[in-house]
Design a protein around this motif. Structure first.
Motif, PDB file in Angstrom:
ATOM      1  N   LYS A 198      37.343  44.490  33.996  1.00  0.00           N
ATOM      2  CA  LYS A 198      39.261  45.063  34.100  1.00  0.00           C
ATOM      3  C   LYS A 198      39.071  45.103  36.277  1.00  0.00           C
ATOM      4  O   LYS A 198      39.814  44.543  36.598  1.00  0.00           O
ATOM      5  N   TYR A 199      38.441  46.461  36.256  1.00  0.00           N
ATOM      6  CA  TYR A 199      37.834  46.567  37.083  1.00  0.00           C
ATOM      7  C   TYR A 199      37.216  45.862  38.178  1.00  0.00           C
ATOM      8  O   TYR A 199      38.415  45.247  39.620  1.00  0.00           O
ATOM      9  N   ALA A 200      36.616  44.986  38.235  1.00  0.00           N
ATOM     10  CA  ALA A 200      36.082  44.407  38.945  1.00  0.00           C
ATOM     11  C   ALA A 200      37.010  42.887  39.033  1.00  0.00           C
ATOM     12  O   ALA A 200      37.238  42.085  40.001  1.00  0.00           O
ATOM     13  N   LEU A 201      37.818  42.595  38.301  1.00  0.00           N
ATOM     14  CA  LEU A 201      39.054  41.895  38.522  1.00  0.00           C
ATOM     15  C   LEU A 201      39.630  41.792  39.184  1.00  0.00           C
ATOM     16  O   LEU A 201      40.994  41.143  40.272  1.00  0.00           O
ATOM     17  N   GLY A 202      40.299  43.252  39.102  1.00  0.00           N
ATOM     18  CA  GLY A 202      41.338  43.567  39.786  1.00  0.00           C
ATOM     19  C   GLY A 202      41.571  43.615  41.014  1.00  0.00           C
ATOM     20  O   GLY A 202      41.817  43.285  42.216  1.00  0.00           O
ATOM     21  N   ARG A 203      39.893  43.605  41.465  1.00  0.00           N
ATOM     22  CA  ARG A 203      39.048  43.706  43.161  1.00  0.00           C
ATOM     23  C   ARG A 203      39.295  42.260  43.619  1.00  0.00           C
ATOM     24  O   ARG A 203      39.272  42.155  44.791  1.00  0.00           O
ATOM     25  N   ARG A 204      39.771  41.884  42.717  1.00  0.00           N
ATOM     26  CA  ARG A 204      39.834  39.879  42.696  1.00  0.00           C
ATOM     27  C   ARG A 204      40.834  39.610  43.377  1.00  0.00           C
ATOM     28  O   ARG A 204      40.977  38.582  43.540  1.00  0.00           O
ATOM     29  N   GLY A 205      41.542  40.629  42.676  1.00  0.00           N
ATOM     30  CA  GLY A 205      42.668  40.019  42.889  1.00  0.00           C
ATOM     31  C   GLY A 205      43.765  39.201  41.335  1.00  0.00           C
ATOM     32  O   GLY A 205      44.634  38.644  41.986  1.00  0.00           O
ATOM     33  N   VAL A 206      42.967  39.986  40.935  1.00  0.00           N
ATOM     34  CA  VAL A 206      43.450  39.493  39.012  1.00  0.00           C
ATOM     35  C   VAL A 206      44.141  40.508  38.663  1.00  0.00           C
ATOM     36  O   VAL A 206      44.024  41.454  38.464  1.00  0.00           O
ATOM     37  N   PRO A 207      45.646  40.335  38.479  1.00  0.00           N
ATOM     38  CA  PRO A 207      46.634  41.289  37.877  1.00  0.00           C
ATOM     39  C   PRO A 207      46.323  42.034  36.675  1.00  0.00           C
ATOM     40  O   PRO A 207      47.083  41.581  35.971  1.00  0.00           O
ATOM     41  N   VAL A 208      45.475  42.230  37.337  1.00  0.00           N
ATOM     42  CA  VAL A 208      44.938  43.042  35.049  1.00  0.00           C
ATOM     43  C   VAL A 208      44.458  44.972  35.496  1.00  0.00           C
ATOM     44  O   VAL A 208      44.076  44.825  36.426  1.00  0.00           O
ATOM     45  N   GLY A 209      45.592  45.337  34.321  1.00  0.00           N
ATOM     46  CA  GLY A 209      45.051  47.155  34.919  1.00  0.00           C
ATOM     47  C   GLY A 209      43.750  46.986  34.532  1.00  0.00           C
ATOM     48  O   GLY A 209      43.580  46.675  33.569  1.00  0.00           O
ATOM     49  N   PRO A 210      43.277  48.599  34.839  1.00  0.00           N
ATOM     50  CA  PRO A 210      41.667  49.213  34.019  1.00  0.00           C
ATOM     51  C   PRO A 210      42.267  49.882  32.489  1.00  0.00           C
ATOM     52  O   PRO A 210      41.169  50.244  31.770  1.00  0.00           O
ATOM     53  N   ASP A 211      43.547  49.251  31.075  1.00  0.00           N
ATOM     54  CA  ASP A 211      43.427  50.082  30.112  1.00  0.00           C
ATOM     55  C   ASP A 211      43.044  49.592  29.064  1.00  0.00           C
ATOM     56  O   ASP A 211      43.008  48.417  29.358  1.00  0.00           O
TER      57      ASP A 211
END
Length: 691
Positions: A639-652
């Motif tokens: 989820k951290y990696a996806l967030g860095r790619r601009g995907v609106p997914v939180g880390p929870d």
């Protein structure tokens, strides 16, 4: 590639009305007619350059007619667009490109007569509306025009009209890091909208490659531009979408800034632009630069059904025309081979399922090459979800995925102990029969003396498992799953044999006749591998189509592939370190964790492993090394990696190990991104030289 040439001709003889011509546009008209327009005059930028138009009727092009000029000011880049019962003609006027004005004319008789020109956006200078390529009609009814400007660097954007072209709303520019470019930037985009509503843009660039962007809000906001594997010579491109969803791109398959404009070719994508066929050449004269004017350039293309109509500049002397017909797309039997991501579940900070985030994540998987989606699985924390949440997630993913198949687990608590003792069996069986008759209807129309299909000893305990599983199968299928997945460790107790598994599966297949099934060798709470013999038995039933294999052994994978040969059951490997070896032995695809980090590496392997074996072996080493990130607080790391790619997914997450997240975990993800990003950039640059 299969296609048929229906027609190939030049629209007019060279130098009959003007010395040079360029920048054609094409449009399908009623009654089988085709219209085309271009600019022509002494030369590009000359004062006499005007817009010319011709109609093809009965296979013959009519005499070109001048339909727009500007009294001593050159005209440029006409664009035709059929809007309901009228034909629109957009074109640019101006001596300097950065001061262009856009004008539009209308025809209510399909080009026989034209209205007076009006300015598209009064007072604008720079060029609103379509700059070269056609507008598209969006699913919401709006018209979207692909636009660009050339002042202080090149910029692409889109103009959107919601009133049939009367007024226009400008989007923001497509973002990109200008510091990463050596040239002017990007211009002259072409657009399409996919079945999920996402609008895609491909752009000409000064960087030797076609660039891409996408919009999820109807063309108002755009993602950062990304380099594609398609070469570009800093010359125009255009694309059309066939009725079956395939894309046809016309371009010069040459890489370089102001490189040669020959040959001109087309390429086809069957996966929404993620990969493209080898180019099919339309015209070619050997040359080294576009200065030689052996050019075939600035293509335009429209589609009607599975026919495409193409025009382009032919040596600046005339306009070439092609009509191509593509056969109906072959429908492959069974599930598609390729990448099947194990999906994550986005949560809010309160640990509730974030369904908006889930829809965005589903789109990201599809945009990155997913052949199918495994929606409810171990990666999505299925054991920590309620049944209602699992079913809502299944429905949400299927609604977003459209025709892409979705697999979802019929989840029941996995029995971790041995089968119950025989003395408890009769009581359990009696209770379960009453429940089955009263609640599921499965035991209806049975006589009082007839036993349910498990007869004694541990069979009665297994009946509990199977009947609960049947109920879950039905609910999962009703939620929209294309494939209902059974966990191999949930069918019988841990100490029971594969003969007992066959009994359980036979029961499920009997009472749920209209569902396609999958199998998943889930590693938790313990892993149960099916033998190749049991896999063969499942395959022969004709009901199983998906198998996620986790043995971590190429020898076992080889045996299971042999077991399903000639059936509809496909094997998808979960181990990154075995992907190349699995594909070499005929494997069907990958279904693993690392598709949540860098699916582009896995997509490259799927598409190219047999083209360059040495490079594939290097890619395998990279994939094996980076897969170690899975051990660090997964799925939060993903989820951290996806967030860095601009995907609106939180880390929870709901998993307890997510609380172990630390700055060192972040650095591990970031270091992996840097390494794989640099490697893949070099890989793309290498393959841009293919043509």
């Amino acid at each position: 590639m299969k296609y048929q040439v229906m027609n190939h001709q030049h629209i007019f003889e060279s130098e009959t009305k003007f010395r040079q011509c360029h920048a054609s546009t094409v449009c399908v008209l009623p009654e089988g007619k085709v219209g085309a327009a271009w600019f022509g005059g002494e030369h590009e930028k000359a004062e006499d350059v005007a817009i010319w138009f011709s109609v093809r009727n009965g296979g013959v092009w009519g005499e070109p007619r001048k339909v727009a000029n500007a009294d001593g000011v050159p005209c440029w880049n006409p664009v035709l667009f059929a809007e309901e019962e009228r034909l629109l003609l957009f074109y640019k006027v101006g001596k300097e490109i950065h001061r262009w004005q856009t004008f539009v004319k209308e025809s209510s008789d399909w080009g026989e007569t034209w209205s007076e020109a009006r300015e598209l956006v009064p007072g604008d200078q720079g060029g609103r509306g379509p700059v070269k390529n056609k507008c598209i009609r969006l699913q919401d009814g709006a018209i979207l025009a692909p636009a660009s400007t050339e002042e202080n660097g090149w910029e692409c954007f889109a103009d959107r009209s919601e009133d049939g072209g009367k007024t226009w709303r400008r989007s923001g520019n497509v973002p990109f890091d200008r510091g990463m470019l050596s040239g002017s930037g990007m211009i002259q985009p072409t657009l399409w909208q996919d079945e999920r509503g996402t609008v895609h843009m491909l752009m000409r660039s000064s960087e030797g490659a076609v660039y891409s962007s996408e919009s999820r809000d109807g063309g108002l906001g755009w993602s950062p531009a990304k380099r594609t594997s398609l070469p570009n010579n800093n010359c125009g491109i255009d694309l059309a979408r066939l009725s079956d969803g395939r894309l046809v791109l016309v371009y010069n398959p040459v890489s370089g800034n102001w490189a040669a404009r020959s040959p001109i070719a087309f390429t086809v994508s069957g996966d929404n632009g993620r990969s493209w066929s080898n180019p099919e050449i339309l015209d070619h004269v050997p040359c080294r630069t576009n200065i030689e004017r052996a050019e075939f350039s600035y293509p335009a293309i429209v589609a009607q059904g599975n026919d495409v109509y193409i025009t382009y500049t032919w040596k600046r002397r005339t306009i070439a025309f092609w009509q191509l017909r593509f056969p109906e797309r072959e429908k492959k039997q069974g599930l598609p081979e390729g990448l099947w991501p194990v999906m994550l579940t986005p949560f809010t900070r309160e640990k509730e399922v974030d369904y908006e985030g889930l829809r965005a994540l589903t789109g990201w998987y599809l945009d990155n090459g997913a052949a199918g989606l495994f929606a409810v699985c171990l990666s999505n924390e299925m054991e920590l979800l309620t049944e209602e949440e699992r079913l809502k997630i299944t429905a949400c993913v299927k609604e977003t995925a459209g025709e892409v198949p979705v697999a979802s687990t019929a989840y029941v608590e996995v029995p971790t102990g041995d089968a119950p003792a025989a003395e408890n069996a009769d009581a359990m069986n009696g209770e379960r029969k009453a429940e089955a008759a009263g609640n599921t209807g499965i035991a209806e129309n049975r006589t009082g003396s007839e036993e349910l299909p498990f007869g004694g000893s541990s069979d009665s305990g297994r009946l509990n498992l199977v009947e609960d599983l049947i109920a879950s199968v039905r609910r999962t299928a009703a939620a929209g799953a294309d494939i209902v997945v059974l966990l191999t460790n949930s069918l019988v107790y841990r100490d029971e044999s594969e003969d007992c598994i066959k009994k359980a599966l036979s029961r499920i297949l009997e009472v749920v006749p209209d569902v396609r099934f999958g199998l998943y060798e889930c590693p938790k709470p313990y892993k149960r591998l099916f033998s190749p013999e049991l896999v063969a038995w499942c395959a022969k039933t004709g009901r199983f189509v998906f198998y996620k294999e986790t043995s971590l052994s190429l020898d076992i994978l080889r045996d299971k592939l042999a077991a399903v040969k000639g059936t509809s059951l496909k094997i998808y490997n979960a181990d990154s370190s075995l992907m190349y070896g699995f594909l070499k032995m005929g494997g069907h695809g990958h279904c693993g964790v690392m598709l949540n980090f860098h699916p582009e590496l896995y997509r490259w392997m799927m598409d190219n492993w047999n083209e360059d074996r040495q490079l594939a072996e290097q890619m395998q080493q990279l994939m094996t090394m980076t897969a170690h990130i899975e051990r660090q607080c997964y799925p939060r790391s993903a989820k951290y990696a996806l967030g860095r790619r601009g995907v609106p997914v939180g880390p929870d997450c709901r998993r307890e190990n997510a609380d172990e997240w630390s700055p060192s975990c972040e650095r591990s993800v970031e270091d992996m991104e840097k390494y794989t990003g640099a490697y893949f950039t070099e890989l793309e640059r290498k393959f841009l030289t293919v043509f």
